[in-house]
Motif scaffolding. Structure first.
Motif, PDB file in Angstrom:
ATOM      1  N   ILE A  46      86.473 -10.933 107.025  1.00 32.51           N
ATOM      2  CA  ILE A  46      86.877 -10.763 105.624  1.00 32.51           C
ATOM      3  C   ILE A  46      85.762 -10.105 104.827  1.00 32.51           C
ATOM      4  O   ILE A  46      86.012  -9.236 103.981  1.00 32.51           O
ATOM      5  N   LEU A  96      85.778  -6.325 104.957  1.00 36.19           N
ATOM      6  CA  LEU A  96      86.860  -5.554 104.329  1.00 36.19           C
ATOM      7  C   LEU A  96      86.362  -4.669 103.205  1.00 36.19           C
ATOM      8  O   LEU A  96      87.014  -3.695 102.831  1.00 36.19           O
ATOM      9  N   ARG A 103      85.918  -1.244 108.022  1.00 35.93           N
ATOM     10  CA  ARG A 103      86.972  -1.872 107.219  1.00 35.93           C
ATOM     11  C   ARG A 103      88.274  -1.959 108.002  1.00 35.93           C
ATOM     12  O   ARG A 103      88.950  -2.993 108.011  1.00 35.93           O
ATOM     13  N   GLN A 104      88.635  -0.855 108.673  1.00 34.73           N
ATOM     14  CA  GLN A 104      89.898  -0.811 109.400  1.00 34.73           C
ATOM     15  C   GLN A 104      89.903  -1.776 110.580  1.00 34.73           C
ATOM     16  O   GLN A 104      90.884  -2.490 110.814  1.00 34.73           O
ATOM     17  N   GLN A 157      90.317  -5.314 109.349  1.00 41.52           N
ATOM     18  CA  GLN A 157      91.699  -5.586 108.941  1.00 41.52           C
ATOM     19  C   GLN A 157      92.596  -5.783 110.155  1.00 41.52           C
ATOM     20  O   GLN A 157      93.407  -6.722 110.200  1.00 41.52           O
ATOM     21  N   ALA A 171      88.540  -4.091  99.055  1.00 40.58           N
ATOM     22  CA  ALA A 171      88.658  -5.330  99.824  1.00 40.58           C
ATOM     23  C   ALA A 171      89.972  -6.033  99.521  1.00 40.58           C
ATOM     24  O   ALA A 171      90.633  -6.564 100.418  1.00 40.58           O
ATOM     25  N   ARG A 188      92.946  -4.221 101.224  1.00 45.55           N
ATOM     26  CA  ARG A 188      93.006  -4.468 102.663  1.00 45.55           C
ATOM     27  C   ARG A 188      93.430  -5.902 102.971  1.00 45.55           C
ATOM     28  O   ARG A 188      94.162  -6.151 103.938  1.00 45.55           O
ATOM     29  N   ALA A 189      92.979  -6.839 102.169  1.00 48.32           N
ATOM     30  CA  ALA A 189      93.401  -8.231 102.362  1.00 48.32           C
ATOM     31  C   ALA A 189      94.905  -8.379 102.138  1.00 48.32           C
ATOM     32  O   ALA A 189      95.608  -9.053 102.904  1.00 48.32           O
TER      33      ALA A 189
END
Length: 437
Positions: A38, A41, A49-50, A53, A79, A82-83
């Motif tokens: 997390i 993200l 980041r990807q 996720q 963030a 993406r969350a």
């Protein structure tokens, strides 16, 4: 688990589409890993980041509470986005995505393992007979299995290999059931594609002469695959034939037919298992192996539905009861006893301004279920009827024999479940190094 013998050890983790084990919490190490993902993200690096996720989606519902907690206090737009996307994908996977199973068992009974596969796969898998693993005189060995976030089908296939059971499609609704024996359609080479498993069954070469037409032998080469859908999926239809994009032998020949078959419609088979065939070309110097074969199968599935609980048997008024769902008006004209342990339903469906495509599409997969006082389903023996493009009337018959070797109580309730949203998906597959006859 309360139904597990003291001698068995069962350690069960999280998965993409199920819930955590009842009464259990996320393991501390796993929780720390989720928190670390997390935090990534909001990384400055796109790939970081990807990847974070994607991995959070694989953790499934174990990650969802922590993602929601993060959203309550996180201000970074990237963030948060993406969350939110991860949560949406986790929710979608519960309906149509692959179930990822974590299963660590030692000396556990098949019954306990199947119950956990059912829980993680989002569908209570029945057995035939119902007491399959408790039949007198039957000896079932203890099971040891170790899987971390593996596809439902890879784990279930290992379960079948250890126990000798097989999945079958039973009854009028062609639903998933586990039983002893059966064919070998899931034992060939397999690939896992989303919530599906594709198994290569056979390649058949034949030669024949029709003396009434010609004296030249007609040769054919056909390949057959079986497609298995996770039992949680509500399948409404699928292709009649395979759509092949590549087929090469070990001599570099293409095995694709010069004129491919035309695929304009889907069958309405609601089974969780079906077979598909394709004709292959036979070059003059055909090889001994298929080095690569690629294709895809189209599948139509239900993603949303609306349920109508109809008043009980004997309480339908003279003018019937009705409800509008998905561009149709459903009218229960009568639901009554029709002999010993038998019942009859008269149902009319009326078009209500829906587009032609909606009228046809939303008519797929309508489930008519008669239940006894304990919620057990009576057997649907058959139906018949018809009508026009605006109005259809059918008569359904039910019996207290439930089709699984048991008997239900008298019919007390009627349920009509209508698909309100459907989704067409492609199931791609690729096999390498298959023997040619």
């Amino acid at each position: 688990m309360t139904n597990m013998k003291a001698s068995a050890v069962l350690l069960l983790g999280a998965m993409a589409v199920g819930a955590s084990v009842r009464g259990a919490t996320t393991e501390p190490a796993r929780a720390d890993e989720i928190r670390g993902l997390i935090e990534k993200l909001g990384s400055d690096d796109y790939q970081t980041r990807q990847q974070a996720q994607d991995q959070l989606v694989r953790f499934g519902v174990d990650a969802k509470p922590m993602l929601q907690e993060m959203l309550a206090k996180e201000n970074d737009p990237e963030a948060r986005t993406r969350a939110e996307s991860a949560i949406a994908q986790i929710d979608e996977n519960r309906v149509t995505g692959p179930s990822l199973v974590t299963l660590h068992v030692k000396d556990a009974s098949p019954e306990v393992v199947l119950a956990e596969l059912s829980r993680q796969g989002g569908y209570e898998i029945p057995t035939l007979p119902e007491n399959l693993f408790k039949q007198p005189g039957m000896q079932w060995g203890k099971m040891t299995m170790d899987f971390d976030q593996q596809s439902f089908w890879s784990v279930f296939r290992a379960f079948c290999e250890k126990t000798g059971v097989r999945p079958n499609a039973m009854g009028n609704d062609r639903k998933f059931v586990v039983m002893q024996g059966g064919d070998d359609s899931m034992q060939g080479p397999a690939v896992y594609s989303g919530a599906f498993m594709v198994v290569a069954n056979s390649v058949t070469r034949s030669s024949s002469v029709n003396f009434a037409r010609d004296k030249i032998p007609t040769k054919s080469l056909n390949i057959q695959f079986s497609v298995f859908a996770e039992p949680k999926l509500n399948i409404l239809g699928h292709d009649y034939y395979l759509r092949l994009s590549e087929a090469m032998d070990d001599r570099g020949n293409s095995l694709l037919m010069p004129v491919p078959q035309q695929y304009n419609s889907m069958g309405q088979d609601a089974s969780s298992r079906w077979t598909l065939n394709a004709a292959l070309a036979i070059p003059e110097t055909v090889g001994t192996r298929i080095t690569r074969i690629k294709g895809v199968s189209r599948v139509l599935m239900q993603t949303k539905s609306e349920r109508w609980d109809v008043p009980g048997i004997g309480s339908i008024p003279a003018n019937g009861v009705s409800k509008s769902i998905g561009g149709r008006k459903y009218v229960v004209e009568d639901f009554k006893a029709a002999g010993v342990d038998s019942y009859q339903l008269k149902l009319t469906m009326i078009r209500e301004g829906a587009r032609q495509s909606d009228w046809q599409q939303n008519g797929r997969g309508v489930r008519i279920i008669a239940l006894d006082a304990e919620g057990k389903s009576l057997a649907l023996n058959g139906w018949g009827g018809g009508g026009s493009n605006e109005r259809l009337t059918y008569t359904y018959t039910f019996n207290q024999q439930n089709g699984m070797g048991g008997k239900t109580g008298p019919a007390k309730k009627l349920v009509i479940e209508v698909p309100t949203e459907v989704k067409e998906v492609d199931v791609p597959f690729e096999f390498k190094d298959l023997i040619l006859p």
